[in-house]
Design a protein around this motif. Sequence first.
Motif, PDB file in Angstrom:
ATOM      1  N   MET A  90      26.371 -42.718 -43.800  1.00 10.05           N
ATOM      2  CA  MET A  90      26.779 -42.688 -42.384  1.00 10.05           C
ATOM      3  C   MET A  90      28.300 -42.668 -42.263  1.00 10.05           C
ATOM      4  O   MET A  90      28.902 -43.577 -41.689  1.00 10.05           O
ATOM      5  N   PRO A  91      28.964 -41.633 -42.797  1.00 11.87           N
ATOM      6  CA  PRO A  91      30.405 -41.533 -42.618  1.00 11.87           C
ATOM      7  C   PRO A  91      30.738 -41.075 -41.202  1.00 11.87           C
ATOM      8  O   PRO A  91      29.854 -40.718 -40.425  1.00 11.87           O
ATOM      9  N   GLY A  92      32.024 -41.106 -40.874  1.00  8.66           N
ATOM     10  CA  GLY A  92      32.463 -40.564 -39.596  1.00  8.66           C
ATOM     11  C   GLY A  92      32.703 -41.593 -38.520  1.00  8.66           C
ATOM     12  O   GLY A  92      33.226 -41.267 -37.448  1.00  8.66           O
ATOM     13  N   TYR A  93      32.299 -42.863 -38.789  1.00 10.15           N
ATOM     14  CA  TYR A  93      32.523 -43.935 -37.810  1.00 10.15           C
ATOM     15  C   TYR A  93      32.728 -45.229 -38.587  1.00 10.15           C
ATOM     16  O   TYR A  93      32.049 -45.483 -39.582  1.00 10.15           O
ATOM     17  N   ASP A  94      33.670 -46.039 -38.128  1.00 11.02           N
ATOM     18  CA  ASP A  94      34.018 -47.277 -38.821  1.00 11.02           C
ATOM     19  C   ASP A  94      33.173 -48.429 -38.279  1.00 11.02           C
ATOM     20  O   ASP A  94      33.555 -49.097 -37.320  1.00 11.02           O
ATOM     21  N   PHE A  95      32.009 -48.643 -38.889  1.00 12.89           N
ATOM     22  CA  PHE A  95      31.147 -49.751 -38.492  1.00 12.89           C
ATOM     23  C   PHE A  95      31.723 -51.067 -38.998  1.00 12.89           C
ATOM     24  O   PHE A  95      32.283 -51.130 -40.096  1.00 12.89           O
ATOM     25  N   VAL A 211      31.720 -39.953 -24.282  1.00  9.40           N
ATOM     26  CA  VAL A 211      30.776 -40.793 -23.549  1.00  9.40           C
ATOM     27  C   VAL A 211      30.699 -42.174 -24.197  1.00  9.40           C
ATOM     28  O   VAL A 211      29.727 -42.523 -24.873  1.00  9.40           O
ATOM     29  N   GLY A 212      31.745 -42.967 -24.020  1.00  9.71           N
ATOM     30  CA  GLY A 212      31.739 -44.351 -24.452  1.00  9.71           C
ATOM     31  C   GLY A 212      31.714 -44.524 -25.957  1.00  9.71           C
ATOM     32  O   GLY A 212      31.864 -43.566 -26.734  1.00  9.71           O
ATOM     33  N   GLU A 213      31.510 -45.770 -26.393  1.00  7.70           N
ATOM     34  CA  GLU A 213      31.526 -46.080 -27.820  1.00  7.70           C
ATOM     35  C   GLU A 213      30.343 -45.468 -28.540  1.00  7.70           C
ATOM     36  O   GLU A 213      30.457 -45.043 -29.696  1.00  7.70           O
ATOM     37  N   VAL A 214      29.192 -45.390 -27.874  1.00 12.95           N
ATOM     38  CA  VAL A 214      28.032 -44.764 -28.508  1.00 12.95           C
ATOM     39  C   VAL A 214      28.287 -43.275 -28.730  1.00 12.95           C
ATOM     40  O   VAL A 214      27.992 -42.728 -29.798  1.00 12.95           O
ATOM     41  N   GLY A 215      28.844 -42.613 -27.727  1.00 11.25           N
ATOM     42  CA  GLY A 215      29.178 -41.204 -27.882  1.00 11.25           C
ATOM     43  C   GLY A 215      30.174 -40.979 -29.004  1.00 11.25           C
ATOM     44  O   GLY A 215      30.055 -40.023 -29.779  1.00 11.25           O
ATOM     45  N   LYS A 216      31.142 -41.867 -29.109  1.00 14.17           N
ATOM     46  CA  LYS A 216      32.130 -41.770 -30.188  1.00 14.17           C
ATOM     47  C   LYS A 216      31.455 -41.905 -31.550  1.00 14.17           C
ATOM     48  O   LYS A 216      31.759 -41.156 -32.489  1.00 14.17           O
ATOM     49  N   VAL A 221      29.560 -39.375 -36.586  1.00 17.23           N
ATOM     50  CA  VAL A 221      28.662 -39.163 -37.717  1.00 17.23           C
ATOM     51  C   VAL A 221      28.156 -37.720 -37.747  1.00 17.23           C
ATOM     52  O   VAL A 221      27.986 -37.144 -38.826  1.00 17.23           O
ATOM     53  N   MET A 222      27.935 -37.128 -36.560  1.00 18.71           N
ATOM     54  CA  MET A 222      27.481 -35.733 -36.539  1.00 18.71           C
ATOM     55  C   MET A 222      28.568 -34.785 -37.036  1.00 18.71           C
ATOM     56  O   MET A 222      28.273 -33.785 -37.695  1.00 18.71           O
ATOM     57  N   THR A 223      29.814 -35.078 -36.732  1.00 17.39           N
ATOM     58  CA  THR A 223      30.910 -34.242 -37.231  1.00 17.39           C
ATOM     59  C   THR A 223      30.977 -34.294 -38.748  1.00 17.39           C
ATOM     60  O   THR A 223      31.293 -33.292 -39.411  1.00 17.39           O
ATOM     61  N   ALA A 224      30.655 -35.463 -39.316  1.00 19.54           N
ATOM     62  CA  ALA A 224      30.688 -35.621 -40.770  1.00 19.54           C
ATOM     63  C   ALA A 224      29.454 -35.056 -41.467  1.00 19.54           C
ATOM     64  O   ALA A 224      29.397 -35.004 -42.694  1.00 19.54           O
ATOM     65  N   ALA A 301      21.390 -36.073 -22.392  1.00 16.59           N
ATOM     66  CA  ALA A 301      21.126 -37.078 -21.356  1.00 16.59           C
ATOM     67  C   ALA A 301      20.904 -38.461 -21.958  1.00 16.59           C
ATOM     68  O   ALA A 301      21.083 -39.482 -21.266  1.00 16.59           O
ATOM     69  N   GLU A 302      20.521 -38.527 -23.236  1.00 15.93           N
ATOM     70  CA  GLU A 302      20.297 -39.814 -23.887  1.00 15.93           C
ATOM     71  C   GLU A 302      21.597 -40.554 -24.180  1.00 15.93           C
ATOM     72  O   GLU A 302      21.600 -41.790 -24.269  1.00 15.93           O
ATOM     73  N   ILE A 303      22.701 -39.845 -24.348  1.00 17.79           N
ATOM     74  CA  ILE A 303      23.942 -40.495 -24.773  1.00 17.79           C
ATOM     75  C   ILE A 303      24.431 -41.522 -23.750  1.00 17.79           C
ATOM     76  O   ILE A 303      24.690 -42.677 -24.124  1.00 17.79           O
ATOM     77  N   PRO A 304      24.579 -41.170 -22.475  1.00 18.90           N
ATOM     78  CA  PRO A 304      24.993 -42.214 -21.521  1.00 18.90           C
ATOM     79  C   PRO A 304      23.986 -43.354 -21.411  1.00 18.90           C
ATOM     80  O   PRO A 304      24.369 -44.508 -21.201  1.00 18.90           O
TER      81      PRO A 304
END
Length: 315
Positions: A90-95, A211-216, A221-224, A301-304
């Motif tokens: 799960m790269p692409g986001y700093d959990f 779209v917020g932290e979830v969108g980020k 992860v999708m970009t990676a 529509a699920e993201i927000p």
Amino acid sequence: MIMKKEALILDMDPGIDDAVALSIALTRPEFDLKLLTGVAGNVSVEKTTANLLKLAEFFNRTDIPVAMGAKAPLRREFKDASYIHGASGMPGYDFPEITHQPIEADAVEAMYQVLNDAPEPLTIVATGSYTNIALLLNQHPEIKPKIKRLVLMGGSLSGGNVSSVAEFNVFTDPDAADIVFNSGLDITMIGLDVTLKALLSNQSIQDVAKVGEVGKMISGVMTAYNDVEDDGKPMHDVNTILFLLHPEFFTLEDHMIYVITDGPAIGGTIADTQDRWSNGQLNAHVAVDIDAQAFEKWFLAEIPHMNQMKDNPIK
């Protein structure tokens, strides 16, 4: 009217598309998630289980137990897909660092206990190799009546993504897949025939980041994600969750599916469409088409919604 939730066990190997599927499942009020189990697949089971814990914490859903499962296929050497999903899966986001741990029971015993204790049969959704499920069926065959159905991401009738015929999840552990497809359970196979049509466009991936932290997180992860088609990135595992919510988006056919467990076609899933071998027997509902436009509209529509539910988690 009080909505009756569908009780689920999610058996996964996150992995980027698993992570997105789990993100949706964690935030939908239609589901009562009883257990999350990790299996070796996209990366090692230690990493897939850690990723389940990361996402449970990200969405404030540490109420759901997480169990670690099989470290390797039943008979084959384990080979991951880190070239697609990155070293961590799960790269692409700093959990943040994980603050809770898997339960002591392994995935097979945890699934057995949850199923055995459930007042009604449960649905199992599997988005990785089927090793944990095959072990469950071998070790506890008496538990079958407590399994309502299996919704599996895997297989293909139209060609593979790791060989000319084989899809990754089945290819990773074809012996487990063979056990599962011969189990007599109610199986829905969501394979490459639809998942390679259910794409998230590159523009949508960029837009989601706003779209917020979830969108980020989802955009990161999708970009990676190194699984790329001409028109975007496939969301393979998300289709299992979509199927539970909107089965009307899918076209299904009933088939007898045979899993090839040896030779150059190993991991292939063959439908006996001419009834040469199966004598009229059928063992799977197979998704053969999807409304791809409806898929992307639904997903965006699920993201927000996910972003809202992150701070107001379902309990």
